[in-house]
Design an enzyme around this catalytic site. Structure first.
Site, PDB file in Angstrom:
ATOM      1  N   ASN A   1      13.481   5.232 -13.988  1.00 52.99           N
ATOM      2  CA  ASN A   1      14.481   5.067 -12.939  1.00 52.99           C
ATOM      3  C   ASN A   1      15.356   3.822 -13.123  1.00 52.99           C
ATOM      4  O   ASN A   1      16.507   3.814 -12.708  1.00 52.99           O
ATOM      5  CB  ASN A   1      13.842   5.103 -11.543  1.00 52.99           C
TER       6      ASN A   1
ATOM      7  N   ILE B   1       5.670   8.009 -18.328  1.00 52.93           N
ATOM      8  CA  ILE B   1       4.295   8.512 -18.261  1.00 52.93           C
ATOM      9  C   ILE B   1       3.789   8.497 -16.818  1.00 52.93           C
ATOM     10  O   ILE B   1       2.839   9.183 -16.484  1.00 52.93           O
ATOM     11  CB  ILE B   1       3.312   7.718 -19.155  1.00 52.93           C
ATOM     12  N   ASP B   2       4.435   7.705 -15.965  1.00 51.46           N
ATOM     13  CA  ASP B   2       3.990   7.597 -14.564  1.00 51.46           C
ATOM     14  C   ASP B   2       4.352   8.832 -13.752  1.00 51.46           C
ATOM     15  O   ASP B   2       3.766   9.084 -12.716  1.00 51.46           O
ATOM     16  CB  ASP B   2       4.636   6.374 -13.901  1.00 51.46           C
TER      17      ASP B   2
ATOM     18  N   GLU C   1      -4.516   1.426 -12.026  1.00 50.02           N
ATOM     19  CA  GLU C   1      -4.387  -0.030 -12.139  1.00 50.02           C
ATOM     20  C   GLU C   1      -3.672  -0.616 -10.920  1.00 50.02           C
ATOM     21  O   GLU C   1      -3.863  -1.771 -10.576  1.00 50.02           O
ATOM     22  CB  GLU C   1      -3.619  -0.396 -13.415  1.00 50.02           C
TER      23      GLU C   1
END
Lengths: 407, 407
Positions: free
Chosen positions: A109, A138-139, A238
């Protein structure tokens, strides 16, 4: 009316296993158009643009491009720089000087936001110019998209890692905590759920940044699972936060550093996993408590690529080139699920994608906030691709005891 | 003269990606012999033996056994228990009660020692009995063997991890430290060297337990590499020790625990990686320093198996059954390299394998003690198996700068 000129492509942010598919999709598709005089690639993302560090990809062989497309991580190299308005003016100056008429930026983004600002700059200067953002993360946190290229392969790594971790933990029982990337969203951590095959398989608990992480509840959850199965596998993002929205990692505040975006560094350290493991060990008196932090392995592990992810990453690159050069439009390429399993690529407004974050929807997370739902599993299954080996167990009958028949 | 009776097979110690190949090799081969009345498997290694926790593997389908053979980690489950003489007497009592005449124990040097003691026990009691140790270890530390089943697949994981880590670090430069399993020997860490393709590829530095780890030298090594390449990749064994032979991890002494063998827990924590990363960050003022601790992923990652390793693991199991049942002999199956690349399986004396450790020979380590030699690379290459995707780079020419032509 065809806009003649050069193409520039760049890659931004953290690399993925399939980001070069998008790059090569742009390059090969752009080279087909007669109005494209040259195809440049900027090294190190926007940093390379302001420094005019361009490679002439028109001179790259198709054969080598195909091999690069199958190589993980950003072949054009990357950057964490998030340009402000002034930086974007610099970018635009360089683009103009090199007569670049088409700009493709592959990233998350923040990269979409860069494309948005540079595009505005061009409009203000009345410079004929098309800019397209190509999704990558990847998120899996880009709005509008059903999912983003890069996620499927990382999810595949996480799924495979937990299949193995579960089998390992079954043979030498204890508590195992796997820490997965995901600063604000839990999509990647949630992919661990795919590894459950037998009813007692882990991960038994999955904690996501979308729900507050309460240390006492975590302890209680682990205790219950351990009492039931004699072992417990936990997947944790995380980026988990407490009820005051403070990252749990800040409990180790002396060891945390921040990047240029003001983002706290969460990866590249085993601190959170160690913190949680120590906490379980001390409070539940379980001797074998282990944590692994998957770290950078999960986003660029060779040989762990989802075929679906690969194909989609290639196509968003190709579509970007077609839409800009053929259709003369700007925007962000987005992926939309149309069937089970099929997708469509559309052009969305940069304003709707740029600098925004999508989180996991409520129907993907269970009520207690410590696992995912079947809805999520149905969502993620097609994305991780085919061909993952599942576990097989011995099913032989037990032999009657002779020395201690009662036991 | 054929010895009629039952077979018992068990798995001990840390699991590997191919340990079930050896199990299935024993079971299928044993079932071919008419004098074998039944094939039992003990759950949780020697713990399962003394508790008579046996599965009747004679009733397992061949089809399911084949599928189990392709599943990572110990299907019969495992144990860290290292039996003493008294425990071995218990084992022997159970074996006698169940009329077990053939015992196969798949494991490392501790398992070889268990086999040795149980065998002595049988001799003393004049009980007709054959016991064979089947090699297994990701550490590759069994004497006499050229290498051991389990190592090749773990080495493959490490190699693949570093190919990705190198590409990741190239795109977002900094210092990257990957911590690899290996308590006393560096074979697994050394396998990271396989990932170097281009001359500037990492790992640039490899530290092994076979050489003293001097913090100041490490710092200096990293500095030199960083000055040369603008980045640095380090592979380090979890078991590295200082000049006084003290594990570096003891610098974090409050967080270290020991197992039943008196071995310090080195895995399942990111502490060593974090310690080294903090040290580099503070002393070299490099902002981007990251560490990953590969942990349990490296020994049981699904889909990362060396075909050679798989085949050899199967064969040592088969050979063990043949040697015990057909040839009526005891010992430890050992692997010997006979060509490039071919191996032979031999029977070695348990005394020569049991409770002994093999370390990396001097010709595998460079003079400075911070990398491996070509000899080592030639040694390890055939073991990691074929089909690893290597990295491909763009080779396009640079474009001349327009705004800053001199730069």
């Amino acid at each position: 009316m065809e806009l003649e000129g050069k193409v520039l492509v760049a890659q931004g942010g953290g690399p993925t296993a399939v980001i070069n598919q998008s790059l090569v999709g742009v390059v090969l598709e752009s080279r087909k158009f007669p109005q494209i005089t040259q195809v440049y690639g900027a090294e190190f993302g926007v940093d390379g643009i302001v420094n005019e560090n361009f490679l002439d990809l028109t001179q790259e062989t198709t054969h080598n491009l195909e091999r690069v497309s199958g190589t993980v991580s950003s072949a054009l190299l990357s950057t964490r720089t998030k340009p402000d308005a002034k930086f974007c003016k610099e970018i635009f100056k360089v683009l103009q000087a090199h007569e670049i008429r088409y700009f493709f930026y592959i990233g998350g983004n923040d990269s979409a936001d860069t494309v948005r600002i540079v595009n505005k700059e061009a409009e203000l200067s009345d410079y004929k110019f098309r800019a397209i953002h190509i999704p990558k993360t990847i998120d899996n946190d880009l709005p509008i998209n059903d999912h983003t290229p890069g996620y499927g392969s990382a999810a595949r790594f996480v799924a495979q890692a937990f299949i193995g971790a579960n089998l390992d933990n079954r043979s030498l029982p204890g508590v195992y905590i796997g820490v997965v990337m995901g600063r604000n969203v839990g999509f990647l951590t949630a992919a661990s759920s795919v590894s459950q095959k037998y009813p007692d398989d882990g991960p038994h608990l999955i904690y996501l940044p979308e729900r507050p992480f309460v240390m006492e509840n975590f302890l209680n959850d682990v205790k219950q699972v351990y009492e039931r199965y004699g072992r417990c596998i936990v997947a944790v993002s995380e980026g988990i936060r407490d009820q005051d929205n403070q990252p749990i990692i800040t409990k180790l505040v002396d060891r945390v550093e921040c990047d240029a975006h003001g983002n706290m560094q969460l990866s590249g350290s085993g601190a959170l996993g160690d913190l949680l493991a120590d906490y379980v060990k001390k409070n539940l008196k379980i001797s074998r408590v282990r944590s692994d932090t998957f770290g950078y392995l999960q986003r660029s592990f060779v040989g762990c690529v989802s075929r679906v992810d690969q194909q989609e990453a290639r196509e968003v690159g190709e579509r970007a080139a077609q839409i800009a050069i053929w259709h003369d439009l700007d925007g962000s390429i987005t992926i939309h699920r149309t069937g089970n399993y099929s997708v469509d690529y559309r052009l969305s407004r940069l304003d709707d994608v740029a600098a925004k974050t999508r989180r996991m929807p409520d129907n993907f997370i269970n009520e207690q906030g410590n696992n995912v739902t079947t809805d999520f599993k149905n969502y993620v299954m097609p994305l991780i691709g085919d061909g993952i080996e599942t576990a097989h167990r011995l099913r032989a009958p037990k032999v009657a005891k002779i020395l201690n028949p009662g036991k």
